[in-house]
Scaffold this active site. Structure first.
Site, mmCIF file in Angstrom:
data_model
loop_
_atom_site.group_PDB
_atom_site.id
_atom_site.type_symbol
_atom_site.label_atom_id
_atom_site.label_comp_id
_atom_site.label_asym_id
_atom_site.label_seq_id
_atom_site.Cartn_x
_atom_site.Cartn_y
_atom_site.Cartn_z
ATOM 1 N N GLY A 113 5.230 2.495 19.491
ATOM 2 C CA GLY A 113 5.533 3.471 19.205
ATOM 3 C C GLY A 113 7.017 4.780 18.712
ATOM 4 O O GLY A 113 6.145 5.901 18.299
ATOM 5 N N SER A 139 -15.159 14.987 -9.278
ATOM 6 C CA SER A 139 -14.780 13.876 -10.546
ATOM 7 C C SER A 139 -15.672 14.092 -11.449
ATOM 8 O O SER A 139 -15.471 13.505 -12.974
ATOM 9 C CB SER A 139 -15.068 12.038 -9.643
ATOM 10 O OG SER A 139 -14.109 12.178 -8.483
ATOM 11 N N ARG A 191 14.222 -5.710 16.635
ATOM 12 C CA ARG A 191 13.031 -5.022 17.448
ATOM 13 C C ARG A 191 12.577 -6.548 18.343
ATOM 14 O O ARG A 191 12.226 -7.546 17.889
ATOM 15 C CB ARG A 191 12.061 -3.994 16.961
ATOM 16 C CG ARG A 191 11.096 -3.997 18.969
ATOM 17 C CD ARG A 191 12.243 -2.675 19.887
ATOM 18 N NE ARG A 191 10.883 -2.662 20.397
ATOM 19 C CZ ARG A 191 11.050 -3.012 21.384
ATOM 20 N NH1 ARG A 191 11.454 -3.084 22.301
ATOM 21 N NH2 ARG A 191 9.581 -1.909 22.583
ATOM 22 N N GLU A 241 -6.666 13.173 -9.206
ATOM 23 C CA GLU A 241 -6.935 12.269 -10.247
ATOM 24 C C GLU A 241 -8.083 11.485 -10.366
ATOM 25 O O GLU A 241 -7.301 10.133 -11.217
ATOM 26 C CB GLU A 241 -5.300 12.223 -10.562
ATOM 27 C CG GLU A 241 -4.153 12.594 -10.204
ATOM 28 C CD GLU A 241 -4.564 13.431 -11.903
ATOM 29 O OE1 GLU A 241 -4.714 13.641 -12.924
ATOM 30 O OE2 GLU A 241 -4.505 15.122 -11.509
ATOM 31 N N ASP A 252 -11.551 9.850 -8.197
ATOM 32 C CA ASP A 252 -11.671 8.916 -6.920
ATOM 33 C C ASP A 252 -11.978 7.623 -7.135
ATOM 34 O O ASP A 252 -12.115 7.574 -8.123
ATOM 35 C CB ASP A 252 -13.103 9.532 -6.090
ATOM 36 C CG ASP A 252 -13.630 9.530 -4.810
ATOM 37 O OD1 ASP A 252 -14.048 7.807 -5.292
ATOM 38 O OD2 ASP A 252 -13.238 9.377 -4.009
#
Length: 693
Positions: A422, A159, A332, A445, A447
């Site tokens: 899972g 950087s 679910r 681009e 840190d």
């Protein structure tokens, strides 16, 4: 809402009353923003199988596929909008970014390789070069006839661009620039297109000219030079150029990242991208910007679009992750609850809501903040308001939002993965692949931590600017006032006022917290107080040696980063609040207000210790923050599916099996099976019921 295939139906629990309801189509149009047509067009491309990632594809095949996709984009994808009309573009900077950031839904490797080619390599030629470069070099960069690398980062300096060690030394005798990497740490590193495909690069190096006093050379700071890399026909490096393949990475393996080094490689003087700094044939240096520091930041500022586009792309990935997880969570079923027979839908569990819905609120806040950033970017780069001040504002906002959105994307992907159990770990459901690809977003681009440090420095600069024309007595009175204000908040007095105001009633306390003015005050006051406190702590640095000042800065670095984070949250909250005013449907506005409140109060809850220590909240009102968040989560639960559907991504974009409706089909099949068993006379008895018969 933009889809090309019919959506599966999702089970939603019935709300207690028919109102409020979310107008999904209208909310989707709001989210698309002013570049709706651009985004729709890009989403059509992202939904085209030709541009989509093939999960599990070998690295070599993936790289070749992405290069061909890049060339397809050049011919079909309307990817040149940001370039001047005279060069085949449309001078549409905001529209270009809005299209580009949607490509991440197809394949993050494609989005980033496109960013390397057009957002970095070609844009550097455009913004740092002059008419000769535009005519001579840009057409092949735009068409991908010359795949290019953006050679800025070095192994030894990531950087810290100002300290790169590669040199570009002007030889007046031959009128050439000599590019050289003097040691291993000066190699250019992590460069897209460098390992295999790139035939040229824009190389950032310390420009050395011979026109100093007494015949000594002068380092003019970092400049950019166009350097050919490979023979286009054979793919072999040109004399003096060398490099290596970075090999298998944690993600983004469709991009041929690599390293480059240069051994006294000579290029013509005309290859210096000389908009901000030029060298005459005799070696005389000239620049329209006298200050070396301001010249450096001006050159880097022209490339801020990378951070803008990463911010938008990361928000889009968060949308995808949450659309998958919420859809799956609405279908679910796991464990029986109030019923002995029916299992509970995951989204009906309080902790499941606690995990996903605050991320959903932050994603909306980030999306609205990004639209503001995109508007600012277009205003500056179109030239409508291209001043030193407006560019500084753009760079600061981009530096604040890019860390927030890229960290959010990782949090959303990881939480969505876990929330899907899972199934979330299976590659075909995309969450683990996207998590791997997005990981590097937090360090390229800019840190994220370094960017937040830049934001904090800007906040301190603005703070100190208030006192530029104030005498010592005025400063002393201001500091005394701030100290008195802090002392007042730390005494029991204001906390007692809150307690008396609430009257011990949770409802009244919650009523205060859901007021926009209360949230705004709490969020803004924290930033203001943190800036003032850090500024006072760092004041001795202005009268200290460089070593002492650096040590003092280091002691307070964490406070600086936290101040910048708090400032970014204020930007997001304000953007969300402004967006509420654009929503016409009352039911949608009410639900979105709850979502805004959730974002604001979760930000406050994360920092309750600060609010308590600094006396901004009483203990009773602090407890109410969490209880009211829980209430908001319950209110928002019936609308969760609508809120992710409004993102506008169809099955062709999500491409996740568990978000197609297949889980609902499985659950319906299972429930029908057990209903039939219970209705039959020969169903086996549960052992625990034997003693009750």
């Amino acid at each position: 809402m933009t889809t090309t295939t019919e959506r599966p139906t999702h089970s939603r629990p019935a709300a207690r009353t028919p109102e409020p309801r979310v107008d999904v189509e209208a909310l989707a149009r709001t989210l698309l923003g002013p570049y709706a047509e651009m985004r729709r067009g890009a989403r059509a491309l992202a939904g085209d199988p030709r541009f989509q990632r093939i999960e599990g594809q070998p690295v070599a095949e993936h790289r070749a596929r992405v290069l061909e996709q890049l060339r397809l984009l050049a011919s079909e994808g309307d990817v040149l909008r940001a370039f001047p009309t005279a060069l085949g573009g449309r001078d549409d900077h905001g529209g270009s970014i809005s299209r580009f950031e949607e490509l991440i839904v197809a394949d993050p490797s494609l989005q980033i390789k496109a960013g390397v080619q057009w957002g970095l390599f070609a844009s550097a030629i455009l913004h740092l070069g002059t008419a000769d470069h535009h005519e001579r070099l840009l057409p092949d960069a735009m068409s991908v006839a010359v795949p290019g690398a953006f050679a800025m980062t070095e192994t030894g300096h990531g950087s810290d661009v100002a300290s790169v060690s590669t040199t570009a030394t002007y030889d007046a005798a031959t009128q050439e620039i000599v590019i050289h990497t003097p040691f291993r740490a000066a190699w250019k590193e992590y460069l897209g297109n460098a390992a295999l495909h790139g035939t040229a690069a824009v190389v950032f190096a310390q420009l050395i000219t011979p026109d100093g006093p007494g015949g000594r050379s002068v380092n003019r700071g970092v400049h950019a030079v166009y350097v050919p890399l490979r023979d286009a026909a054979t793919g072999e490096f040109l004399p003096g150029v060398g490099g290596e393949d970075d090999g298998l990475k944690g993600g983004l393996n469709g991009i041929d990242n690599g390293r480059l080094h240069f051994d006294h490689v000579r290029v013509p003087r005309a290859n210096l991208l000389n908009r901000y700094g030029d060298v005459a044939p005799d070696g005389t240096y000239s620049s329209p910007i006298a200050s070396p520091g301001r010249r450096f930041f001006t050159m880097l500022g022209t490339l801020v679009q990378g951070r803008v586009s990463l911010d938008g792309a990361a928000v889009n990935v968060s949308k995808v992750a949450l659309a998958i997880a919420v859809t799956y969570g609405n279908q679910r079923r796991q464990f029986t609850g109030a019923s002995d027979t029916d299992e509970v839908v995951l989204m009906d569990y309080a902790e499941h809501r606690r995990r996903l819905l605050p991320l959903l609120a932050e994603t909306y806040a980030s999306a609205f903040a990004h639209e503001g950033l995109l508007a600012q970017f277009d205003t500056v780069f179109s030239g409508r308001d291209d001043t030193e001040g407006s560019r500084a504002d753009l760079e600061t906002i981009a530096a604040a939002l890019k860390p927030k959105s890229t960290w959010l994307a990782l949090d959303a992907l990881q939480t969505a993965r876990e929330a899907c159990g899972g199934a979330g770990f299976i590659a075909e459901n995309r969450l683990v692949g996207l998590r791997a690809d997005l990981d590097v977003f937090v360090t390229f681009e800019g840190d994220n931590t370094v960017l937040l440090q830049l934001v904090a420095k800007r906040l301190l600069a603005d703070y100190s600017r208030e006192f530029k024309d104030v005498d010592a007595g005025g400063v002393a009175r201001y500091v005394a006032g701030r100290a008195a204000d802090a002392a007042l908040h730390r005494t029991p007095l204001l906390r007692a006022v809150q307690t008396l105001s609430d009257g011990g009633r949770v409802r009244r306390s919650a009523g205060q917290l859901r007021e926009a003015d209360t949230q705004r005050a709490l969020l803004h006051e924290r930033v203001d107080a943190m800036v003032a406190e850090v500024a006072q702590a760092l004041r001795p640095a202005t009268r200290s040696t460089r070593e002492t000042a650096a040590a003092l800065f280091d002691v307070h670095q964490h406070e600086l980063i936290e101040t910048a984070r708090a400032h970014a949250e204020v930007i997001q909250w304000e953007a969300f609040t402004a967006a509420l005013e654009t929503i016409e449907d009352p039911g949608t506005r009410r639900v979105m207000t709850w979502l805004r409140d959730l974002f604001g109060l979760v930000a406050i809850e994360r920092n309750l210790a600060w609010y308590l220590i600094n006396g901004r909240l009483s203990a009773g009102r602090a407890r109410t923050v969490t209880s009211y968040i829980d209430r908001l989560l319950t209110r928002l639960r019936p609308h969760a599916q609508d809120l992710v559907d409004a993102f506008g991504y169809g099955p062709e974009h999500l491409r996740s099996t568990i978000a197609t409706g297949v889980e609902a089909e499985r659950q319906d099949e299972a429930r029908a099976y057990y209903r039939a068993q219970r209705a039959s006379d020969d169903a086996p008895l549960a052992e625990k019921l034997l003693g009750k018969r």
